[in-house]
Design a protein around this motif. Structure first.
Motif, PDB file in Angstrom:
ATOM      1  N   ASP A  60       0.814  -1.213   0.000  1.00 20.54           N
ATOM      2  CA  ASP A  60       0.000   0.000   0.000  1.00 20.54           C
ATOM      3  C   ASP A  60       0.850   1.266   0.000  1.00 20.54           C
ATOM      4  OD1 ASP A  60       1.015  -0.009   2.538  1.00 20.54           O
ATOM      5  OD2 ASP A  60      -0.911   0.154   3.569  1.00 20.54           O
ATOM      6  N   GLY A  61       2.189   1.106  -0.087  1.00 11.01           N
ATOM      7  CA  GLY A  61       3.077   2.254  -0.142  1.00 11.01           C
ATOM      8  C   GLY A  61       3.568   2.745   1.194  1.00 11.01           C
ATOM      9  N   ASN A  62       3.079   2.156   2.278  1.00  9.16           N
ATOM     10  CA  ASN A  62       3.461   2.592   3.619  1.00  9.16           C
ATOM     11  C   ASN A  62       4.745   1.892   4.052  1.00  9.16           C
ATOM     12  OD1 ASN A  62       3.064   4.147   5.865  1.00  9.16           O
ATOM     13  ND2 ASN A  62       1.474   2.863   6.761  1.00  9.16           N
ATOM     14  N   LEU A  63       5.664   2.638   4.640  1.00 10.37           N
ATOM     15  CA  LEU A  63       6.889   2.070   5.215  1.00 10.37           C
ATOM     16  C   LEU A  63       6.649   1.930   6.709  1.00 10.37           C
ATOM     17  CD1 LEU A  63       9.894   1.258   4.585  1.00 10.37           C
ATOM     18  CD2 LEU A  63      10.504   3.570   5.338  1.00 10.37           C
ATOM     19  N   VAL A  64       6.753   0.689   7.220  1.00 10.59           N
ATOM     20  CA  VAL A  64       6.343   0.407   8.595  1.00 10.59           C
ATOM     21  C   VAL A  64       7.440  -0.369   9.318  1.00 10.59           C
ATOM     22  CG1 VAL A  64       4.551  -0.610  10.055  1.00 10.59           C
ATOM     23  CG2 VAL A  64       3.941   0.278   7.808  1.00 10.59           C
ATOM     24  N   LEU A  65       7.680   0.001  10.578  1.00 10.09           N
ATOM     25  CA  LEU A  65       8.555  -0.764  11.464  1.00 10.09           C
ATOM     26  C   LEU A  65       7.689  -1.673  12.322  1.00 10.09           C
ATOM     27  CD1 LEU A  65      11.122   1.952  12.600  1.00 10.09           C
ATOM     28  CD2 LEU A  65      11.708  -0.181  11.431  1.00 10.09           C
ATOM     29  N   TYR A  66       8.068  -2.954  12.391  1.00 14.47           N
ATOM     30  CA  TYR A  66       7.289  -3.946  13.138  1.00 14.47           C
ATOM     31  C   TYR A  66       8.149  -4.639  14.189  1.00 14.47           C
ATOM     32  CZ  TYR A  66       3.482  -3.965   9.668  1.00 14.47           C
ATOM     33  OH  TYR A  66       2.434  -3.624   8.854  1.00 14.47           O
ATOM     34  N   LEU A  67       7.519  -4.946  15.300  1.00 15.48           N
ATOM     35  CA  LEU A  67       8.039  -5.925  16.241  1.00 15.48           C
ATOM     36  C   LEU A  67       7.439  -7.265  15.837  1.00 15.48           C
ATOM     37  CD1 LEU A  67       9.457  -6.661  18.979  1.00 15.48           C
ATOM     38  CD2 LEU A  67       7.276  -6.149  20.084  1.00 15.48           C
ATOM     39  N   TYR A  94       5.098  -0.196  15.209  1.00 17.77           N
ATOM     40  CA  TYR A  94       5.389   0.856  16.183  1.00 17.77           C
ATOM     41  C   TYR A  94       5.840   2.161  15.522  1.00 17.77           C
ATOM     42  CZ  TYR A  94      10.188  -0.992  15.651  1.00 17.77           C
ATOM     43  OH  TYR A  94      11.391  -1.429  15.164  1.00 17.77           O
ATOM     44  N   TRP A  95       5.979   2.176  14.206  1.00 15.69           N
ATOM     45  CA  TRP A  95       6.268   3.420  13.468  1.00 15.69           C
ATOM     46  C   TRP A  95       5.818   3.219  12.025  1.00 15.69           C
ATOM     47  CZ3 TRP A  95       9.005   4.471   9.052  1.00 15.69           C
ATOM     48  CH2 TRP A  95       9.236   5.818   8.766  1.00 15.69           C
ATOM     49  N   ALA A  96       5.314   4.288  11.402  1.00 16.74           N
ATOM     50  CA  ALA A  96       4.902   4.211   9.994  1.00 16.74           C
ATOM     51  C   ALA A  96       5.120   5.554   9.326  1.00 16.74           C
ATOM     52  CB  ALA A  96       3.438   3.794   9.880  1.00 16.74           C
ATOM     53  N   SER A  97       5.412   5.522   8.036  1.00 15.07           N
ATOM     54  CA  SER A  97       5.660   6.748   7.267  1.00 15.07           C
ATOM     55  C   SER A  97       4.378   7.438   6.844  1.00 15.07           C
ATOM     56  CB  SER A  97       6.483   6.411   6.015  1.00 15.07           C
ATOM     57  OG  SER A  97       5.742   5.557   5.150  1.00 15.07           O
ATOM     58  N   THR A  98       3.251   6.724   6.909  1.00 11.94           N
ATOM     59  CA  THR A  98       1.926   7.216   6.477  1.00 11.94           C
ATOM     60  C   THR A  98       1.907   7.639   5.010  1.00 11.94           C
ATOM     61  OG1 THR A  98       2.280   9.502   7.203  1.00 11.94           O
ATOM     62  CG2 THR A  98       1.371   7.971   8.824  1.00 11.94           C
ATOM     63  N   MET A 104       0.522   6.008   2.557  1.00 14.19           N
ATOM     64  CA  MET A 104      -0.408   5.048   1.979  1.00 14.19           C
ATOM     65  C   MET A 104      -0.849   5.488   0.592  1.00 14.19           C
ATOM     66  SD  MET A 104      -0.774   5.174   5.443  1.00 14.19           S
ATOM     67  CE  MET A 104      -2.254   6.103   5.814  1.00 14.19           C
ATOM     68  N   ASN A 105      -1.139   4.495  -0.226  1.00 19.35           N
ATOM     69  CA  ASN A 105      -1.628   4.690  -1.597  1.00 19.35           C
ATOM     70  C   ASN A 105      -0.618   5.390  -2.497  1.00 19.35           C
ATOM     71  OD1 ASN A 105      -4.290   3.582  -1.016  1.00 19.35           O
ATOM     72  ND2 ASN A 105      -4.597   5.441   0.184  1.00 19.35           N
ATOM     73  N   TRP A 106       0.647   5.278  -2.158  1.00 19.68           N
ATOM     74  CA  TRP A 106       1.727   5.725  -3.034  1.00 19.68           C
ATOM     75  C   TRP A 106       2.267   4.519  -3.797  1.00 19.68           C
ATOM     76  CZ3 TRP A 106       5.725   9.790  -0.958  1.00 19.68           C
ATOM     77  CH2 TRP A 106       5.053  10.884  -0.426  1.00 19.68           C
ATOM     78  N   GLU A 107       2.837   4.764  -4.963  1.00 22.29           N
ATOM     79  CA  GLU A 107       3.675   3.771  -5.619  1.00 22.29           C
ATOM     80  C   GLU A 107       5.095   4.001  -5.098  1.00 22.29           C
ATOM     81  OE1 GLU A 107       3.036   1.270  -7.656  1.00 22.29           O
ATOM     82  OE2 GLU A 107       0.884   1.636  -7.571  1.00 22.29           O
ATOM     83  N   ASP A 154      -1.901  -3.589   5.193  1.00 22.50           N
ATOM     84  CA  ASP A 154      -2.540  -3.422   3.893  1.00 22.50           C
ATOM     85  C   ASP A 154      -4.066  -3.501   4.025  1.00 22.50           C
ATOM     86  OD1 ASP A 154      -0.034  -3.330   2.811  1.00 22.50           O
ATOM     87  OD2 ASP A 154       0.013  -5.437   2.250  1.00 22.50           O
ATOM     88  N   VAL A 155      -4.761  -2.734   3.206  1.00 23.17           N
ATOM     89  CA  VAL A 155      -6.221  -2.799   3.122  1.00 23.17           C
ATOM     90  C   VAL A 155      -6.585  -3.179   1.695  1.00 23.17           C
ATOM     91  CG1 VAL A 155      -8.375  -1.536   3.366  1.00 23.17           C
ATOM     92  CG2 VAL A 155      -6.497  -1.063   4.921  1.00 23.17           C
ATOM     93  N   HIS A 156      -7.193  -4.342   1.526  1.00 24.00           N
ATOM     94  CA  HIS A 156      -7.510  -4.853   0.201  1.00 24.00           C
ATOM     95  C   HIS A 156      -8.951  -4.507  -0.177  1.00 24.00           C
ATOM     96  CE1 HIS A 156      -3.728  -6.942   0.314  1.00 24.00           C
ATOM     97  NE2 HIS A 156      -4.059  -7.524   1.451  1.00 24.00           N
ATOM     98  N   VAL A 157      -9.255  -4.637  -1.442  1.00 24.92           N
ATOM     99  CA  VAL A 157     -10.602  -4.356  -1.935  1.00 24.92           C
ATOM    100  C   VAL A 157     -11.574  -5.355  -1.314  1.00 24.92           C
ATOM    101  CG1 VAL A 157     -12.067  -4.256  -3.971  1.00 24.92           C
ATOM    102  CG2 VAL A 157      -9.708  -3.417  -4.086  1.00 24.92           C
ATOM    103  N   PRO A 158     -12.636  -4.889  -0.677  1.00 16.41           N
ATOM    104  CA  PRO A 158     -13.561  -5.806  -0.016  1.00 16.41           C
ATOM    105  C   PRO A 158     -14.594  -6.375  -0.979  1.00 16.41           C
ATOM    106  CG  PRO A 158     -14.265  -3.567   0.372  1.00 16.41           C
ATOM    107  CD  PRO A 158     -13.005  -3.480  -0.457  1.00 16.41           C
ATOM    108  N   PRO A 159     -15.111  -7.567  -0.678  1.00 17.55           N
ATOM    109  CA  PRO A 159     -16.237  -8.069  -1.481  1.00 17.55           C
ATOM    110  C   PRO A 159     -17.505  -7.291  -1.140  1.00 17.55           C
ATOM    111  CG  PRO A 159     -15.748  -9.578   0.323  1.00 17.55           C
ATOM    112  CD  PRO A 159     -14.684  -8.530   0.347  1.00 17.55           C
ATOM    113  N   ARG A 160     -18.477  -7.418  -2.006  1.00 21.92           N
ATOM    114  CA  ARG A 160     -19.749  -6.721  -1.780  1.00 21.92           C
ATOM    115  C   ARG A 160     -20.481  -7.363  -0.598  1.00 21.92           C
ATOM    116  NH1 ARG A 160     -23.308  -3.930  -5.317  1.00 21.92           N
ATOM    117  NH2 ARG A 160     -25.430  -3.812  -4.474  1.00 21.92           N
ATOM    118  N   PRO A 161     -20.873  -6.589   0.399  1.00 21.90           N
ATOM    119  CA  PRO A 161     -21.677  -7.181   1.479  1.00 21.90           C
ATOM    120  C   PRO A 161     -23.079  -7.464   0.967  1.00 21.90           C
ATOM    121  CG  PRO A 161     -21.494  -4.816   1.797  1.00 21.90           C
ATOM    122  CD  PRO A 161     -20.636  -5.154   0.599  1.00 21.90           C
ATOM    123  N   SER A 162     -23.728  -8.487   1.539  1.00 24.67           N
ATOM    124  CA  SER A 162     -25.084  -8.809   1.100  1.00 24.67           C
ATOM    125  C   SER A 162     -26.011  -7.647   1.404  1.00 24.67           C
ATOM    126  CB  SER A 162     -25.587 -10.068   1.817  1.00 24.67           C
ATOM    127  OG  SER A 162     -24.782 -11.163   1.471  1.00 24.67           O
TER     128      SER A 162
END
Length: 812
Positions: A191-198, A207-211, A213-216, A792-800
């Motif tokens: 999703d283009g975000n740079l994130v530090l993880y434990l 515990y840290w993110a560049s924010t 998102m949605n960048w190439e 990451d946030v992926h495209v969701p399916p259509r809810p009923s």
């Protein structure tokens, strides 16, 4: 002749152009001299240097063992710093070999012929390899085109000229001398975000993110030593700088960027010519230029037990650039002296909240004062006001058997009570609070000696009296019997009070609460379980309380009710309304809560004026964290069953607090399959309420999804369904998302319309939450991470459509 203006324009144009990976064309002369085997540990040639001699590929010994790494290192400095290794998780024994096989593959084999490492070339055949001057080890095919590069499969380090695309990962090592995978990760996500993880086998916590998102996104480490993220999919050049400090000239210094074993991403420099350091003005080792995050100790991490960087009861302290260490407070010692990150243990028994506990004898309790220290996530009580000075704060902790430390902030008159174990400890000059650490007095103190002396004197007097006369003996016997009976009654009452204070919960009489509410006159609201009244209890006349008079409680016995209330009272989180006490007197059952001065989220959202967009977003984040705590972090899992804006209250700082938790049903860890009684409000019901499906935490996730859409739109889902549109809010929101018309959800909301990327993320999360199939709904932990942009946030399916039946409106 070229004008200066033209030169400046060309220079500016070059700066604005996106960085492109250096394209090398290779010939046979670039190939390393290949003999079979190519490299053998312990024999000549010991390594392959690059043409400039700056870098080399070969075998490096693992300190403290008889094993080796196939690695790339700086070859012209005495430290021989490793920048890439092939087999950190599987060190090679002596006499291991790097071979080019008959199948045209490079492989690292041990002496027995077992393969320890083989690069992935996607079926391409290798002909030779090249060690480049920038530190990149490249494998080439028969056309001398690269089919594998160490720059594209980094370990924990990147070098100038290296560009990482999405997705890419750097993984820390275990320690300075152990190159196996460690507990931290730097991830450039899809999703283009740079994130530090434990990271561990069981969890992965950001515990840290560049924010970004949605960048190439591309993570660029340029030749000048600057590190930044660049969006390669936009007409306007967009960058996010990670370095603000001057790294020094690349003509004078080598540069590396590495995620170290403590989870800090560091940019460091080292003199190219070590002879220039002879005057002592420059270091002969790597020096840190910049680190991310700036202070690892002050960074919150939600690991599995929220223990922090240094473990329970410990203090993390930064010392200069790039260094932090873990230490224990006075009267505490390390759990594992060889690993300070495992935390600290008290050198005295834990408080038992029993009459014979050391904390019960208040004259035997001492307090150690600590400055510039904080354990921010361990408090369970907050007292505030002008009268809450240091002495009052210490007395509150002294009177509370569960209090392990008190934290006082004089400026605002605040006092926090902390309990064992204390987590996320940190030290910083910016912390202005004072910690009062509660400990038993050391043995041999004056109080103890005085007490023993008093007992000896008493025994001597009794002996003299007993020997004086029969009459006095009889009289004394009667007095002793009466005293023993009186002490027994006191002890019995103390034990009863101790059982209540053990949860820091007050038991009230019905008469007390009747007076506190002036006869239950001022109504704050009506909910699923009864009516809430505003009041002031006599024991604390300086603050209001909210008293819920329960009307729909199931027919439980006194013991069961007190057990349930006790569990609720022990549930502490900054996004939950705190239960202060209860009344269980005959048919009267009441709960006493802290008072929330800004009312409910429903009044805030659906009132006359629209709340600010960013404030609404932060409220959504807080509710998600509170639900995550109820579902996954408290000792007894709690399914709320009635999440809606009316049950979210706002404190004086507009921090969201979930109310009425634990009243619908408490589920133990092994009871999650049990169907609970249908509770809640139409419009927020998950579909499984209307089928024979089992009820789980996913019903709260569904309700949160509906409420998240209400927070976004500032519209009530129930009012919306009763309007002219005759469709559900969730269906309308999905149609707006599918048709890329999200601006319709936030009409006349300029702040939200200027933040379309985050708006889209929140809508997508809401759609995931309202999926008809509970297994498709994320956990609240994942919801929280998706909202905050660290997964990451992926495209969701259509809810009923129309998953809930038409609302049979019941205002409860």
């Amino acid at each position: 002749m070229t004008s200066p203006t033209s030169l400046h324009f060309c220079s500016l144009l070059l700066l604005l152009l996106p960085p492109l990976p250096t394209v090398f064309s290779f010939t046979k002369d670039d190939c390393l001299s290949l003999k079979f085997p190519v490299l053998v540990e312990g024999t000549s040639p010991a390594s392959w240097p690059s043409r400039s001699g700056e870098f080399a590929l070969g075998f490096r010994p693992v300190p403290g063992s008889q094993t080796f790494l196939l690695a790339v290192w700086f070859n012209k400095i005495s430290e021989k710093t490793i920048v890439w290794s092939a087999n950190g998780n599987n060190p090679a024994p002596p006499s291991s070999q790097l071979n080019l096989t008959g199948n045209s593959e490079f492989v690292l084999d041990d002496p027995a012929g077992n393969t320890l490492w083989k690069p992935k070339t996607n079926g391409s055949k290798a002909t030779c390899a090249a060690m480049l001057n920038n530190g990149n080890f490249v494998i080439l095919d028969e056309n001398y085109s690269p089919i594998w590069e160490s720059f594209k499969e980094p370990t924990d380090t990147i070098l100038p000229g290296q560009i990482l695309g999405m997705p890419s990962t750097l993984r820390s090592r275990q320690s300075e001398t152990d190159y196996a995978d460690g507990g931290f990760e730097l991830s450039l996500q899809l999703d283009g975000n740079l994130v530090l993880y434990l990271v561990s086998e069981k969890f992965r916590s950001p515990y840290w993110a560049s924010t970004t998102m949605n960048w190439e996104s591309q993570l660029v480490f340029d030749d000048a030593g600057q590190i930044y993220i660049q969006d390669s999919n936009t007409s306007a050049i967009r960058t996010h700088n990670l370095t603000s400090e001057d790294p020094g000239s690349s003509q004078i210094y080598y540069h590396i960027a590495r995620i170290d074993q403590n989870g800090v991403f560091k940019l460091s420099k080292h003199l190219r010519n070590e002879n220039k350091a002879g005057d002592g003005s420059c270091s002969l080792s790597w020096s840190v230029v910049q680190e991310i995050p700036d202070d690892i100790c002050m960074t919150d991490v939600n690991n599995r037990n929220n223990v922090g960087w240094c473990g329970y009861n410990s203090i993390c302290e930064k010392v200069g650039k790039g260094q932090a260490f873990c230490r224990c407070p006075e009267r505490y010692s390390l759990v594992n002296p060889s690993d300070p990150s495992k935390g600290c243990k008290p050198d005295f028994p834990l408080p038992s909240c029993q009459p014979n506990g050391w904390e019960a004898e208040k004259e035997q309790v001492d307090f150690i004062e600590l400055h510039h220290v904080d354990w921010p996530l361990s408090d369970y009580d907050l007292q505030e006001g002008h009268g809450v000075d240091r002495a009052r704060c210490q007395q509150l902790c002294l009177d509370d058997c569960f209090c392990s430390a008190a934290m006082h902030q004089e400026k605002d008159g605040l006092c926090w009570s902390k309990k064992f174990p204390m987590s996320n400890g940190r030290s910083s000059p910016n912390i202005t609070k004072i910690v009062l650490l509660k400990v038993p007095k050391a043995k041999g103190s004056s109080v103890t000696n005085t007490k023993k002396k008093g007992k000896s004197t008493l025994l001597l007097v009794l002996a003299l009296l007993l020997g004086s006369s029969t009459f006095l003996n009889i009289l004394l016997l009667v007095a002793i019997s009466a005293a023993l009976f009186y002490l027994y009654r006191i002890k019995k009452n103390s034990a009863r009070n101790a059982s209540t204070s053990a949860t820091n919960m007050r038991s009230y009489t019905y008469e007390e609460l009747h007076k506190a509410t002036d006869g239950f006159k001022q109504t704050l609201g009506r909910g699923a379980f009864g009516t809430v009244y505003k009041g002031v209890v006599a024991s604390d006349p300086k603050r209001f309380v909210a008293i819920k008079k329960l009307e729909k409680v199931a027919g439980e016995g006194e013991k069961e009710f007190k057990t349930e209330v006790s569990v609720i009272c022990q549930t502490h989180h900054k996004n939950l309304v705190r239960l202060l006490g209860y009344c269980d007197e005959g048919e009267h059952r009441l709960l006493v809560y802290e008072y929330m001065s800004n009312g409910s989220l429903a009044s805030f959202l659906f009132g006359i004026s629209r709340p600010h967009w960013n404030q609404r977003v932060q409220i959504a984040f807080g509710i998600a964290r509170g639900l995550m705590y109820l579902h996954e972090e408290c000792s007894t899992q709690i399914i709320h069953c009635d999440i809606k804006p009316q049950n979210i209250l706002l404190d004086e700082y507009f921090t969201p607090r979930i109310s009425d938790f634990g009243l619908a049903k408490l589920l133990l860890a092994d009871q999650t399959r049990t169907r609970t009684q249908r509770r809640g409000t139409i419009g927020y019901f998950a579909p499984e309420w209307f089928s024979k499906a089992s009820i789980s935490v996913k019903v709260d996730v569904y309700s949160f999804g509906v409420m998240l859409l209400e927070i976004i739109c500032c519209q009530s889902s129930i009012s919306f369904a009763m309007g002219d549109e005759e469709e559900a809010l969730i269906d309308w929101a999905y149609e707006c998302y599918k048709e890329k018309r999200l601006e319709k959800l936030v009409e006349n909301d300029e702040e939200a319309r200027n933040d379309m990327k985050r708006l889209e993320r929140l809508v997508i999360v809401a759609i995931w939450c309202i999926q008809e199939d509970p297994s498709l709904r994320p956990t609240m932990k994942k919801v929280s991470h998706m909202l905050e942009g660290v997964v990451d946030v992926h495209v969701p399916p259509r809810p009923s459509l129309y998953t809930s039946p038409p609302p049979i409106i019941t205002y409860i």
